[in-house]
Motif scaffolding. Sequence first.
Motif, PDB file in Angstrom:
ATOM      1  N   THR A   1      33.390  45.367  39.773  1.00 55.08           N
ATOM      2  CA  THR A   1      34.247  45.932  40.817  1.00 55.08           C
ATOM      3  C   THR A   1      33.470  46.189  42.108  1.00 55.08           C
ATOM      4  OG1 THR A   1      33.905  48.180  39.939  1.00 55.08           O
ATOM      5  CG2 THR A   1      35.858  46.962  39.174  1.00 55.08           C
ATOM      6  N   ARG A   2      32.186  46.544  41.992  1.00 53.07           N
ATOM      7  CA  ARG A   2      31.377  46.726  43.207  1.00 53.07           C
ATOM      8  C   ARG A   2      31.196  45.396  43.941  1.00 53.07           C
ATOM      9  NH1 ARG A   2      28.382  50.337  39.924  1.00 53.07           N
ATOM     10  NH2 ARG A   2      26.810  48.720  39.498  1.00 53.07           N
TER      11      ARG A   2
ATOM     12  N   LEU B   1      33.292  42.765  43.787  1.00 54.52           N
ATOM     13  CA  LEU B   1      34.589  42.376  44.348  1.00 54.52           C
ATOM     14  C   LEU B   1      34.979  43.248  45.535  1.00 54.52           C
ATOM     15  CD1 LEU B   1      36.693  41.661  41.123  1.00 54.52           C
ATOM     16  CD2 LEU B   1      35.409  40.045  42.527  1.00 54.52           C
ATOM     17  N   GLY B   2      34.412  44.445  45.628  1.00 54.77           N
ATOM     18  CA  GLY B   2      34.707  45.328  46.745  1.00 54.77           C
ATOM     19  C   GLY B   2      33.722  45.218  47.893  1.00 54.77           C
ATOM     20  N   ASN B   3      32.755  44.317  47.800  1.00 50.04           N
ATOM     21  CA  ASN B   3      31.711  44.187  48.822  1.00 50.04           C
ATOM     22  C   ASN B   3      32.243  43.446  50.045  1.00 50.04           C
ATOM     23  OD1 ASN B   3      29.440  43.759  50.364  1.00 50.04           O
ATOM     24  ND2 ASN B   3      28.225  42.853  48.718  1.00 50.04           N
TER      25      ASN B   3
ATOM     26  N   THR C   1      46.478  39.890  36.521  1.00 49.88           N
ATOM     27  CA  THR C   1      45.476  40.826  37.002  1.00 49.88           C
ATOM     28  C   THR C   1      46.111  42.150  37.416  1.00 49.88           C
ATOM     29  OG1 THR C   1      43.683  41.185  38.607  1.00 49.88           O
ATOM     30  CG2 THR C   1      45.614  39.989  39.393  1.00 49.88           C
TER      31      THR C   1
ATOM     32  N   ILE D   1      44.532  44.096  39.652  1.00 50.22           N
ATOM     33  CA  ILE D   1      43.921  44.430  40.941  1.00 50.22           C
ATOM     34  C   ILE D   1      45.015  44.751  41.957  1.00 50.22           C
ATOM     35  CG2 ILE D   1      42.614  43.481  42.893  1.00 50.22           C
ATOM     36  CD1 ILE D   1      40.868  42.002  40.915  1.00 50.22           C
TER      37      ILE D   1
ATOM     38  N   ASP E   1      41.741  42.646  49.312  1.00 50.49           N
ATOM     39  CA  ASP E   1      40.438  42.017  49.535  1.00 50.49           C
ATOM     40  C   ASP E   1      39.684  41.816  48.223  1.00 50.49           C
ATOM     41  OD1 ASP E   1      39.848  44.680  49.106  1.00 50.49           O
ATOM     42  OD2 ASP E   1      38.339  44.814  50.703  1.00 50.49           O
ATOM     43  N   ARG E   2      39.930  42.664  47.228  1.00 56.59           N
ATOM     44  CA  ARG E   2      39.305  42.452  45.921  1.00 56.59           C
ATOM     45  C   ARG E   2      39.920  41.242  45.211  1.00 56.59           C
ATOM     46  NH1 ARG E   2      37.908  48.387  43.282  1.00 56.59           N
ATOM     47  NH2 ARG E   2      36.762  49.189  45.101  1.00 56.59           N
TER      48      ARG E   2
ATOM     49  N   ARG F   1      38.394  38.109  46.652  1.00 60.38           N
ATOM     50  CA  ARG F   1      37.067  37.741  46.129  1.00 60.38           C
ATOM     51  C   ARG F   1      37.144  37.267  44.679  1.00 60.38           C
ATOM     52  NH1 ARG F   1      36.163  42.594  49.085  1.00 60.38           N
ATOM     53  NH2 ARG F   1      35.490  41.989  51.186  1.00 60.38           N
ATOM     54  N   LEU F   2      38.129  37.755  43.934  1.00 61.26           N
ATOM     55  CA  LEU F   2      38.323  37.230  42.584  1.00 61.26           C
ATOM     56  C   LEU F   2      38.779  35.774  42.657  1.00 61.26           C
ATOM     57  CD1 LEU F   2      38.301  37.808  39.542  1.00 61.26           C
ATOM     58  CD2 LEU F   2      40.697  38.519  39.741  1.00 61.26           C
TER      59      LEU F   2
END
Length: 321
Positions: free
Chosen positions: A67-68, A70-72, A280, A282, A286-287, A290-291
């Motif tokens: 998660t870190r 995907l949240g970057n 998913t 999510i 934005d996450r 990135r996924l």
Amino acid sequence: MDGLTRIADSISADLKRRLPSQRKTQREKLALLVATMLDVRSANLMDLAAGLPRAADRTDMRYQWITRLLGNPLVVSDEIMEPFAREVLEQASALGNAVVLILDQSKFSDRHQVLMLALRFGERAVPLAWRIEVTEGAIGFETQKALLEAVAPWLPEGARVRLMGDRFYGTANLIGWCQERTWDYRLRLKGNLTVFDGAETTTTAACAEKRTFYLEDVELTARRVRTHIGIIHDPGHPEPWIIAMSERPGYLRTLDYGQRWGIEPMFSDFKSRGFGIADTQIRIADRLDRLILVMALALYWAVSTGQWDALHHATPSEKKA
């Protein structure tokens, strides 16, 4: 795990070659998650965490690691996809035919619609770039325009381009955008659009009902954008294809629109047949972006590996072909 780690090392080396300025930590983390995605083939972050080859004993710690990443905000999908997209666009252009781009939208979660621009590559499509919105309906022209203008500079110089789009995209705005850039296009039209043919005013549906299969240099909608239109209504099909096109219409040119279906197997790779992204949980766009990036890179690796294997270990039928 050793095999998975070796795959991650290969992906990391490839990313370093394509993106030499990418931070080492970002590159290695992204490569590891792509390799895990190829192994697990699931959009469920807990499944990915369980398969992630890291030393942490607890799955929840590996989940937090994912998660870190995907949240970057420093992981920018367009920047990472650009060298991969440039390579396949160059390969497609080198064949001498028009580079066929497909614009389409699909529901990737309970909240999110994804507008995808893909390249028809052989009999299927590969993703180039995408945009995500929280909406129940069609993603509008401004987002379509932004996506197309992000990818346009990646095209090889002098490449001939043909844009395919379903009825969400058969609009005067998009036709005009293609004409400004001298792009070829095959865009399906809705049946309720007004057509001005000289002094006559009609609709696209009325033209199909009258079996007027080819309309040259007509004006479309109140914006009066000029275009050609080809119409096909094959037996057994409930609705006709009403296709706006840049070239003089004919049966085969109208039939070119069928190339758009190459994106459907690609969407299946993301969804039902592949990674199951529609399941998913999510919630943040934005996450999810990135996924999708991780899955897109996994697809590129799967396709390139298949091409390499077909070249070096061809079956008897492939050798004959």
